[in-house]
Design a protein around this motif. Sequence first.
Motif, PDB file in Angstrom:
ATOM      1  N   ILE A 277       0.737  -1.226   0.107  1.00  0.00           N
ATOM      2  CA  ILE A 277      -0.034   0.175  -0.202  1.00  0.00           C
ATOM      3  C   ILE A 277       0.834   1.214   0.018  1.00  0.00           C
ATOM      4  CG2 ILE A 277      -1.775   1.274   1.282  1.00  0.00           C
ATOM      5  CD1 ILE A 277      -2.558  -1.562   2.413  1.00  0.00           C
ATOM      6  N   ARG A 278       0.890   2.073  -1.039  1.00  0.00           N
ATOM      7  CA  ARG A 278       1.634   3.196  -1.202  1.00  0.00           C
ATOM      8  C   ARG A 278       0.995   4.425  -0.713  1.00  0.00           C
ATOM      9  NH1 ARG A 278       5.678   0.232  -1.845  1.00  0.00           N
ATOM     10  NH2 ARG A 278       5.995  -0.850  -3.842  1.00  0.00           N
ATOM     11  N   THR A 279      -0.448   4.764  -0.775  1.00  0.00           N
ATOM     12  CA  THR A 279      -0.956   5.754  -0.508  1.00  0.00           C
ATOM     13  C   THR A 279      -1.019   5.917   1.315  1.00  0.00           C
ATOM     14  OG1 THR A 279      -2.975   6.946  -0.561  1.00  0.00           O
ATOM     15  CG2 THR A 279      -3.371   4.788  -0.577  1.00  0.00           C
ATOM     16  N   ARG A 280      -1.204   7.224   1.616  1.00  0.00           N
ATOM     17  CA  ARG A 280      -1.009   7.323   3.141  1.00  0.00           C
ATOM     18  C   ARG A 280      -2.375   8.239   3.304  1.00  0.00           C
ATOM     19  NH1 ARG A 280       1.310   3.398   3.837  1.00  0.00           N
ATOM     20  NH2 ARG A 280       3.551   3.300   4.212  1.00  0.00           N
ATOM     21  N   GLU A 281      -2.894   8.868   2.330  1.00  0.00           N
ATOM     22  CA  GLU A 281      -4.137   9.609   2.554  1.00  0.00           C
ATOM     23  C   GLU A 281      -5.342   9.532   3.540  1.00  0.00           C
ATOM     24  OE1 GLU A 281      -5.241  11.270  -1.174  1.00  0.00           O
ATOM     25  OE2 GLU A 281      -6.107   9.594  -1.739  1.00  0.00           O
ATOM     26  N   LYS A 282      -6.226  10.050   3.856  1.00  0.00           N
ATOM     27  CA  LYS A 282      -7.584   9.877   4.468  1.00  0.00           C
ATOM     28  C   LYS A 282      -8.245   8.998   3.454  1.00  0.00           C
ATOM     29  CE  LYS A 282     -11.042  12.253   6.438  1.00  0.00           C
ATOM     30  NZ  LYS A 282     -11.685  13.737   6.903  1.00  0.00           N
ATOM     31  N   ILE A 283      -9.061   8.267   3.914  1.00  0.00           N
ATOM     32  CA  ILE A 283      -9.835   7.503   3.134  1.00  0.00           C
ATOM     33  C   ILE A 283     -11.329   8.262   3.019  1.00  0.00           C
ATOM     34  CG2 ILE A 283     -11.311   5.464   2.885  1.00  0.00           C
ATOM     35  CD1 ILE A 283      -9.136   3.845   4.639  1.00  0.00           C
ATOM     36  N   TYR A 284     -11.453   8.829   1.839  1.00  0.00           N
ATOM     37  CA  TYR A 284     -12.784   9.510   1.280  1.00  0.00           C
ATOM     38  C   TYR A 284     -13.967   8.604   0.731  1.00  0.00           C
ATOM     39  CZ  TYR A 284      -9.689  13.397   2.003  1.00  0.00           C
ATOM     40  OH  TYR A 284      -8.792  14.356   2.749  1.00  0.00           O
ATOM     41  N   PHE A 285     -13.458   7.707   0.122  1.00  0.00           N
ATOM     42  CA  PHE A 285     -14.513   6.610  -0.590  1.00  0.00           C
ATOM     43  C   PHE A 285     -14.350   5.267  -0.198  1.00  0.00           C
ATOM     44  CE2 PHE A 285     -13.432  10.601  -3.393  1.00  0.00           C
ATOM     45  CZ  PHE A 285     -14.788  10.961  -3.270  1.00  0.00           C
ATOM     46  N   PRO A 286     -14.936   4.929   1.096  1.00  0.00           N
ATOM     47  CA  PRO A 286     -14.713   3.690   1.611  1.00  0.00           C
ATOM     48  C   PRO A 286     -15.456   2.473   0.950  1.00  0.00           C
ATOM     49  CG  PRO A 286     -15.961   4.844   3.179  1.00  0.00           C
ATOM     50  CD  PRO A 286     -15.626   5.855   2.045  1.00  0.00           C
ATOM     51  N   ASP A 287     -15.013   1.304   1.113  1.00  0.00           N
ATOM     52  CA  ASP A 287     -15.766   0.152   0.807  1.00  0.00           C
ATOM     53  C   ASP A 287     -16.628  -0.294   1.951  1.00  0.00           C
ATOM     54  OD1 ASP A 287     -14.400  -0.677  -2.029  1.00  0.00           O
ATOM     55  OD2 ASP A 287     -12.692  -0.301  -0.544  1.00  0.00           O
ATOM     56  N   VAL A 288     -16.180  -0.088   3.009  1.00  0.00           N
ATOM     57  CA  VAL A 288     -16.994  -0.448   4.248  1.00  0.00           C
ATOM     58  C   VAL A 288     -16.931   0.805   5.231  1.00  0.00           C
ATOM     59  CG1 VAL A 288     -17.156  -2.126   6.007  1.00  0.00           C
ATOM     60  CG2 VAL A 288     -16.227  -2.821   4.061  1.00  0.00           C
ATOM     61  N   VAL A 289     -18.052   0.974   5.880  1.00  0.00           N
ATOM     62  CA  VAL A 289     -18.193   1.946   6.999  1.00  0.00           C
ATOM     63  C   VAL A 289     -18.634   1.204   8.320  1.00  0.00           C
ATOM     64  CG1 VAL A 289     -19.410   3.940   8.003  1.00  0.00           C
ATOM     65  CG2 VAL A 289     -18.663   4.004   5.685  1.00  0.00           C
ATOM     66  N   LEU A 290     -18.008   1.190   9.240  1.00  0.00           N
ATOM     67  CA  LEU A 290     -18.310   0.688  10.548  1.00  0.00           C
ATOM     68  C   LEU A 290     -18.514   1.405  11.485  1.00  0.00           C
ATOM     69  CD1 LEU A 290     -17.832  -2.488  11.748  1.00  0.00           C
ATOM     70  CD2 LEU A 290     -15.926  -2.116  12.397  1.00  0.00           C
ATOM     71  N   VAL A 291     -19.927   1.413  12.000  1.00  0.00           N
ATOM     72  CA  VAL A 291     -20.401   2.597  13.093  1.00  0.00           C
ATOM     73  C   VAL A 291     -20.393   1.750  14.332  1.00  0.00           C
ATOM     74  CG1 VAL A 291     -22.140   4.040  13.591  1.00  0.00           C
ATOM     75  CG2 VAL A 291     -21.615   3.504  11.109  1.00  0.00           C
ATOM     76  N   LEU A 292     -19.744   2.157  15.524  1.00  0.00           N
ATOM     77  CA  LEU A 292     -19.504   1.489  16.797  1.00  0.00           C
ATOM     78  C   LEU A 292     -20.444   2.154  17.607  1.00  0.00           C
ATOM     79  CD1 LEU A 292     -16.818   0.800  15.479  1.00  0.00           C
ATOM     80  CD2 LEU A 292     -15.903   1.005  17.847  1.00  0.00           C
ATOM     81  N   ASP A 293     -21.134   3.103  17.456  1.00  0.00           N
ATOM     82  CA  ASP A 293     -22.071   4.140  18.155  1.00  0.00           C
ATOM     83  C   ASP A 293     -23.561   4.326  17.596  1.00  0.00           C
ATOM     84  OD1 ASP A 293     -23.508   6.372  19.540  1.00  0.00           O
ATOM     85  OD2 ASP A 293     -21.944   6.065  21.115  1.00  0.00           O
ATOM     86  N   PRO A 294     -24.415   3.610  18.053  1.00  0.00           N
ATOM     87  CA  PRO A 294     -25.818   3.906  17.586  1.00  0.00           C
ATOM     88  C   PRO A 294     -26.324   5.319  17.622  1.00  0.00           C
ATOM     89  CG  PRO A 294     -26.269   2.778  19.753  1.00  0.00           C
ATOM     90  CD  PRO A 294     -24.548   3.023  19.477  1.00  0.00           C
ATOM     91  N   SER A 295     -25.873   6.150  18.179  1.00  0.00           N
ATOM     92  CA  SER A 295     -26.372   7.647  18.031  1.00  0.00           C
ATOM     93  C   SER A 295     -25.549   8.358  16.909  1.00  0.00           C
ATOM     94  CB  SER A 295     -26.025   8.276  19.388  1.00  0.00           C
ATOM     95  OG  SER A 295     -24.919   8.390  19.764  1.00  0.00           O
ATOM     96  N   LEU A 296     -24.665   7.823  16.439  1.00  0.00           N
ATOM     97  CA  LEU A 296     -23.797   8.673  15.612  1.00  0.00           C
ATOM     98  C   LEU A 296     -24.516   8.950  14.100  1.00  0.00           C
ATOM     99  CD1 LEU A 296     -19.966   7.254  16.010  1.00  0.00           C
ATOM    100  CD2 LEU A 296     -21.115   9.458  16.646  1.00  0.00           C
ATOM    101  N   PRO A 297     -25.306   7.952  13.433  1.00  0.00           N
ATOM    102  CA  PRO A 297     -25.925   8.351  12.287  1.00  0.00           C
ATOM    103  C   PRO A 297     -26.784   9.426  12.243  1.00  0.00           C
ATOM    104  CG  PRO A 297     -25.916   6.114  12.727  1.00  0.00           C
ATOM    105  CD  PRO A 297     -25.379   6.524  13.819  1.00  0.00           C
ATOM    106  N   SER A 298     -27.579   9.822  13.402  1.00  0.00           N
ATOM    107  CA  SER A 298     -28.457  10.673  13.584  1.00  0.00           C
ATOM    108  C   SER A 298     -27.525  12.297  13.528  1.00  0.00           C
ATOM    109  CB  SER A 298     -29.152  10.782  14.871  1.00  0.00           C
ATOM    110  OG  SER A 298     -28.454  10.683  15.922  1.00  0.00           O
ATOM    111  N   ILE A 299     -26.284  12.405  13.782  1.00  0.00           N
ATOM    112  CA  ILE A 299     -25.498  13.487  13.945  1.00  0.00           C
ATOM    113  C   ILE A 299     -24.347  13.412  13.014  1.00  0.00           C
ATOM    114  CG2 ILE A 299     -26.006  13.932  16.394  1.00  0.00           C
ATOM    115  CD1 ILE A 299     -23.335  12.961  17.059  1.00  0.00           C
ATOM    116  N   VAL A 300     -23.982  12.358  12.236  1.00  0.00           N
ATOM    117  CA  VAL A 300     -23.064  12.405  11.284  1.00  0.00           C
ATOM    118  C   VAL A 300     -23.421  11.641  10.047  1.00  0.00           C
ATOM    119  CG1 VAL A 300     -20.607  11.427  10.731  1.00  0.00           C
ATOM    120  CG2 VAL A 300     -21.154  12.360  13.265  1.00  0.00           C
ATOM    121  N   LYS A 301     -23.169  12.024   8.987  1.00  0.00           N
ATOM    122  CA  LYS A 301     -23.432  11.192   7.739  1.00  0.00           C
ATOM    123  C   LYS A 301     -22.616  10.131   7.459  1.00  0.00           C
ATOM    124  CE  LYS A 301     -25.193  11.854   2.933  1.00  0.00           C
ATOM    125  NZ  LYS A 301     -26.104  10.600   2.972  1.00  0.00           N
TER     126      LYS A 301
END
Length: 182
Positions: A58-82
């Motif tokens: 893996i050569r890239t070190r940038e932030k991931i803007y277009f993920p293949d998978v999104v894992l959400v640990l906190d159930p309240s986050l989808p109501s405040i974060v897209k």
Amino acid sequence: MIEVRLHGRGGQGAVTSAELIAVAAINQGKYAQAFPSFGPERRGAPVQAFVRVSEHPIRTREKIYFPDVVLVLDPSLPSIVKVTSGLKEDGWVILNSHKSEKELREMLGWQGKMAVVDATKIALEELGLPITNTTMLGAFLAATGLVDQGYLEEALEERFGRLAEKNKKALARAIKEIKIYQ
């Protein structure tokens, strides 16, 4: 290369989860990197962590803007974060929630692949704490198969020592209790 973005709150273990996925992938003979994205946030503030896994260096070190998978640990986050922002059309959103598929799809505006487990309930019952990271790793394994369960359990043992058994039980329960919608 598979790119994963984790959403959690400070202190929930999102960064640790990213590291555990990377360690499991590397021990399995793959290439991986894990890194957090947070500033001066306090415990409880929304945080992100990222993982890349590949069969090639893996050569890239940038932030991931277009993920293949999104894992959400906190159930309240989808109501405040897209949480689905930038998620690839054929990607997975994996959520900690007790809500129905219909409720979640309406809240997220997402019609793609989705996996849901009540990780908070499992964590409370297995760990005695509402720390959902290892439980959500079970959901991640069940939905994606990106790393083998045995390698992830080894990573848990390395990281948690004597506490690994409880975490492995939480992980296994999530694998059994996950609901997958495609």
